[in-house]
Each structure stands twice: as C-alpha cells, then as structure tokens.
Design a protein around this motif. Structure first.
Motif, mmCIF file in Angstrom:
data_model
loop_
_atom_site.group_PDB
_atom_site.id
_atom_site.type_symbol
_atom_site.label_atom_id
_atom_site.label_comp_id
_atom_site.label_asym_id
_atom_site.label_seq_id
_atom_site.Cartn_x
_atom_site.Cartn_y
_atom_site.Cartn_z
ATOM 1 N N VAL A 110 -60.577 37.936 -55.989
ATOM 2 C CA VAL A 110 -59.491 38.238 -56.674
ATOM 3 C C VAL A 110 -59.249 39.188 -57.788
ATOM 4 C CG1 VAL A 110 -57.879 36.785 -58.387
ATOM 5 C CG2 VAL A 110 -59.116 35.590 -56.551
ATOM 6 N N LEU A 111 -58.309 40.018 -57.645
ATOM 7 C CA LEU A 111 -58.397 41.506 -58.523
ATOM 8 C C LEU A 111 -57.379 40.992 -59.731
ATOM 9 C CD1 LEU A 111 -58.148 44.023 -55.936
ATOM 10 C CD2 LEU A 111 -60.398 43.106 -56.828
ATOM 11 N N VAL A 112 -57.806 40.917 -60.894
ATOM 12 C CA VAL A 112 -56.895 41.106 -61.913
ATOM 13 C C VAL A 112 -56.683 42.379 -62.635
ATOM 14 C CG1 VAL A 112 -56.322 39.403 -64.178
ATOM 15 C CG2 VAL A 112 -58.136 38.845 -62.181
ATOM 16 N N THR A 118 -54.463 39.309 -55.163
ATOM 17 C CA THR A 118 -54.123 39.943 -56.514
ATOM 18 C C THR A 118 -52.881 39.401 -56.687
ATOM 19 O OG1 THR A 118 -54.312 41.715 -57.744
ATOM 20 C CG2 THR A 118 -53.441 42.094 -55.751
ATOM 21 N N PHE A 119 -52.314 39.826 -57.973
ATOM 22 C CA PHE A 119 -50.804 39.211 -58.407
ATOM 23 C C PHE A 119 -50.562 39.859 -59.568
ATOM 24 C CE2 PHE A 119 -54.356 37.025 -60.415
ATOM 25 C CZ PHE A 119 -54.030 36.584 -61.623
ATOM 26 N N ASN A 120 -49.380 39.848 -59.985
ATOM 27 C CA ASN A 120 -48.705 40.634 -61.180
ATOM 28 C C ASN A 120 -48.624 39.431 -62.217
ATOM 29 O OD1 ASN A 120 -48.390 42.914 -60.246
ATOM 30 N ND2 ASN A 120 -46.359 43.041 -59.711
ATOM 31 N N TYR A 121 -48.632 39.508 -63.420
ATOM 32 C CA TYR A 121 -48.532 38.667 -64.383
ATOM 33 C C TYR A 121 -48.101 39.274 -65.806
ATOM 34 C CZ TYR A 121 -52.898 40.450 -66.366
ATOM 35 O OH TYR A 121 -53.838 41.438 -66.956
ATOM 36 N N GLY A 122 -47.651 38.576 -66.668
ATOM 37 C CA GLY A 122 -47.181 38.955 -68.016
ATOM 38 C C GLY A 122 -46.383 39.978 -68.010
ATOM 39 N N GLY A 123 -45.311 40.168 -67.092
ATOM 40 C CA GLY A 123 -44.280 41.015 -67.255
ATOM 41 C C GLY A 123 -42.913 40.495 -67.670
ATOM 42 N N ALA A 124 -41.799 41.258 -67.726
ATOM 43 C CA ALA A 124 -40.588 40.731 -68.139
ATOM 44 C C ALA A 124 -39.945 40.141 -67.027
ATOM 45 C CB ALA A 124 -39.875 41.874 -68.763
ATOM 46 N N PRO A 160 -42.603 47.237 -57.413
ATOM 47 C CA PRO A 160 -43.444 46.850 -58.122
ATOM 48 C C PRO A 160 -44.175 45.461 -57.952
ATOM 49 C CG PRO A 160 -41.732 47.875 -59.307
ATOM 50 C CD PRO A 160 -41.196 47.518 -58.019
ATOM 51 N N ALA A 161 -43.424 44.597 -57.155
ATOM 52 C CA ALA A 161 -43.976 43.318 -56.885
ATOM 53 C C ALA A 161 -44.728 43.202 -55.654
ATOM 54 C CB ALA A 161 -42.887 42.190 -56.855
ATOM 55 N N ALA A 162 -44.830 44.489 -55.013
ATOM 56 C CA ALA A 162 -45.872 44.478 -53.706
ATOM 57 C C ALA A 162 -47.133 44.654 -53.978
ATOM 58 C CB ALA A 162 -45.348 45.703 -52.897
ATOM 59 N N ALA A 163 -48.039 43.822 -53.253
ATOM 60 C CA ALA A 163 -49.462 43.926 -53.148
ATOM 61 C C ALA A 163 -49.984 45.101 -52.848
ATOM 62 C CB ALA A 163 -49.870 42.775 -52.457
ATOM 63 N N PRO A 164 -50.953 45.678 -53.099
ATOM 64 C CA PRO A 164 -51.589 46.933 -52.482
ATOM 65 C C PRO A 164 -52.231 46.666 -51.030
ATOM 66 C CG PRO A 164 -52.948 45.831 -54.170
ATOM 67 C CD PRO A 164 -51.995 45.072 -53.985
ATOM 68 N N PRO A 165 -52.332 47.810 -50.426
ATOM 69 C CA PRO A 165 -52.559 47.814 -48.784
ATOM 70 C C PRO A 165 -53.850 46.852 -48.752
ATOM 71 C CG PRO A 165 -52.094 50.014 -49.477
ATOM 72 C CD PRO A 165 -51.941 49.048 -50.755
ATOM 73 N N GLY A 166 -54.037 45.897 -47.888
ATOM 74 C CA GLY A 166 -55.168 44.901 -47.599
ATOM 75 C C GLY A 166 -55.252 43.784 -48.386
ATOM 76 N N ALA A 167 -54.370 43.585 -49.355
ATOM 77 C CA ALA A 167 -54.289 42.577 -50.095
ATOM 78 C C ALA A 167 -53.391 41.373 -49.707
ATOM 79 C CB ALA A 167 -53.956 42.577 -51.622
ATOM 80 N N ASN A 168 -53.726 40.133 -50.064
ATOM 81 C CA ASN A 168 -53.019 38.881 -49.811
ATOM 82 C C ASN A 168 -52.513 38.644 -48.448
ATOM 83 O OD1 ASN A 168 -53.389 38.773 -52.673
ATOM 84 N ND2 ASN A 168 -50.911 39.332 -53.021
ATOM 85 N N LEU A 169 -53.385 38.698 -47.702
ATOM 86 C CA LEU A 169 -52.892 38.728 -46.020
ATOM 87 C C LEU A 169 -53.580 37.295 -45.604
ATOM 88 C CD1 LEU A 169 -54.813 42.145 -44.930
ATOM 89 C CD2 LEU A 169 -52.484 41.799 -45.482
#
Length: 308
Positions: free
Chosen positions: A73-75, A102-108, A51-60
């Motif tokens: 930047v995708l939110v 893009t990034f994850n935020y606000g999770g446990a 779940p911490a992985a970026a989608p294809p093509g992001a964060n290169l």
C-alpha cells in the motif's frame, strides 16, 4: 537563488506547456509491462487528465499474491495525488511482481489535482480503513506500507496510535515527517505542485499537523515510535529541503533501519519531491520489502532513471 530553489526551478517550474511536451518527448522508453515515469514533472503531466486515476500497475483486481504474499500500500505525500507521487514506484513494483494499491486522501474532492491537505489525523483513519479494504479484497493477513513524506508519517501514526501494527508486515518511509518540519519547508514543497501555494496555511490542516511541535507530532513522538512485529526502514536524502534538519525523518530506535540514498550512491543528488522516482531509493524500497533478494543499487543509472 539557493541550490534547492535552482533544482526546483530546473525540474518543476517548466515555463510552458511546450516545455512539458518537450520533456515528455525527450523521455527514454523502457521495456516493461507497466510504464514508469522518469520524474515528478512527468508524473504531474500524467495526472492532469484524471487526478483520481491510479498509477500504472496499481489497484489491479486480477493481481495474485503468489510471488509476494503481502500487498504493498503506497501512501502519497502532501499536495500530491497517487499518480504524480508514485508514477515510477507503483509500476516498478508491479513489474517486479508485487500487488500494489494506492489511493487519494485529504483533498477537496476525489478529482482534485491537489490532495493530502486535509486533517492528517483524519487521513490516518482513512489509511486504516483502506488497509482493511485491501486485506479484505486480497485475503492477505498483513500489508507492506510505503509512505512518502506525510504518507510515511501517517503510516507511523497508524501503526502506533491507531493500533495498526498487527496488520503491517513492513513499513518503509521515504523522507517521512516523523518529527515534524517547518512551514517554510512545506511552502517550498508546494511550489512543486501547480496551485498548491494558495493552500498553505489555513487551507492546509495537514501542513499544521506536520509542523514541529504539533499535537499530532507530539502524540507520535511521545515514547517509542517503532512497534513490535513491524519491520521499519526509513530512507532519506542528504539533499532534503522539506523535512529539516536533514536526518530528522529517521527513527533512532533499536531494530529500525535508517539509510541515506547517498550511503549507497554518494553522487545521487535526488531531493525530497523526486525521492519516489529515484532509482536508488526504489531499489532500497525493494530491499526492505524483500531482504532475501536484496542487492546494491546500480549507481550508474541513479536519478532520474527508473529502477531495473
């Protein structure tokens, strides 16, 4: 069963792992550098291993801004991770030459499959820090922000309340919770994501922050929302089931472009959860990011096919 419940059960509440595998096997493939997922059901399956992985093509790290000078930047929205929310939009933009972040935020935890449930006010500050990180890494002067649901509202809040407008070129909202929504809508959204229903209420501060009349929504909606120097585009669907009433995502202020997916393709029945996977919506995002190359979406390949 309501129309919305039927659509959710048809698309997302697949009865078994076998059904999920069937959905994946039946998915057409498309020739592109980065693989585009066809809908959020497949996006969720793709996110399960990491779940911490970026989608294809992001964060290169190797991405160049020569073709498009502003990094995108995708939110993501409530309960989602960057992979399942942007499994189509991120690779599609990357295939079009954009530098996507893009990034994850606000999770446990960073590895939680359910994200974006923590305090939305705190998450807006995380977004502000992430934008500065992207600017530092790329050398860009501004970013283009594209937010889905809560992500769109966070972008609006960052621009207005936190003072992020000088760092934003374009802001595109996909059904953002601009004026808040109801807890019923967020509960229905939770049914899309495995395990999210248990977090609605006290375990989801972001849900309370997005309710009609919350302190955060009052702060955002007090006075003009749109900020000078930022291009605003809000994209909605008439089949909205989370941000209600339909059209309440819009910013009805001068200079803001508000548009329904169905204004371009009347028969497109995309709903809130799959909006970031919809061909029409993706093309409208591209049009907002690059007006000089804008063109009408191809309605013949609308939801749930990837954009061209």
């Amino acid at each position: 069963m309501s129309e919305y419940s039927f659509r959710l059960s048809r698309l997302f509440n697949l009865p078994s792992i076998a059904a999920l595998v069937t959905a994946l096997v039946a998915t057409p493939t498309f020739a592109s550098t980065y693989s585009v997922a066809p809908n959020i059901a497949v996006g969720i399956v793709n996110a399960l291993p990491n779940p911490a992985a970026a989608p294809p093509g992001a964060n290169l790290q190797s991405c160049s801004l020569k073709q498009h000078p502003y990094p995108v930047v995708l939110v993501n929205g409530t309960f989602s991770v960057m992979e399942d929310d942007f499994g189509a939009l991120a690779p599609d933009l990357a295939n079009a030459g954009y530098c996507v972040y893009t990034f994850n935020y606000g999770g446990a935890s960073p590895n939680s499959l359910i994200q974006a449930t923590g305090s939305a006010i705190s998450s807006a500050s995380v977004l502000a820090s992430y934008v500065q990180q992207v600017l530092s890494e790329t050398g860009a002067t501004k970013v283009d922000l594209v937010g889905h649901s809560q992500g769109g509202m966070l972008a609006e809040y960052y621009a207005k309340v936190i003072g992020g407008a000088p760092y934003i070129h374009n802001l595109v909202g996909l059904s953002p919770t601009t004026h808040g929504t109801t807890l019923d809508g967020l509960t229905l959204l939770a049914s899309v994501f495995p395990g999210a229903n248990q977090l609605v209420g006290a375990a989801c501060p972001a849900c309370a922050d997005q309710e009609n009349g919350s302190a955060m929504i009052q702060q955002l909606d007090s006075g003009p929302i749109a900020q000078a120097g930022v291009g605003y585009t809000i994209i909605e669907t008439k089949d909205e089931f989370v941000v209600t009433p339909v059209g309440s995502s819009f910013i009805n202020e001068p200079g803001v472009t508000n548009e329904y997916v169905q204004s371009s393709c009347p028969l497109d029945a995309v709903d809130h959860a799959d909006l970031s996977y919809d061909n029409v919506a993706i093309q409208l995002v591209k049009n907002a990011l690059s007006p000089s190359t804008a063109h009408a979406p191809n309605c013949a390949i609308s939801f749930p096919w990837p954009a061209q």
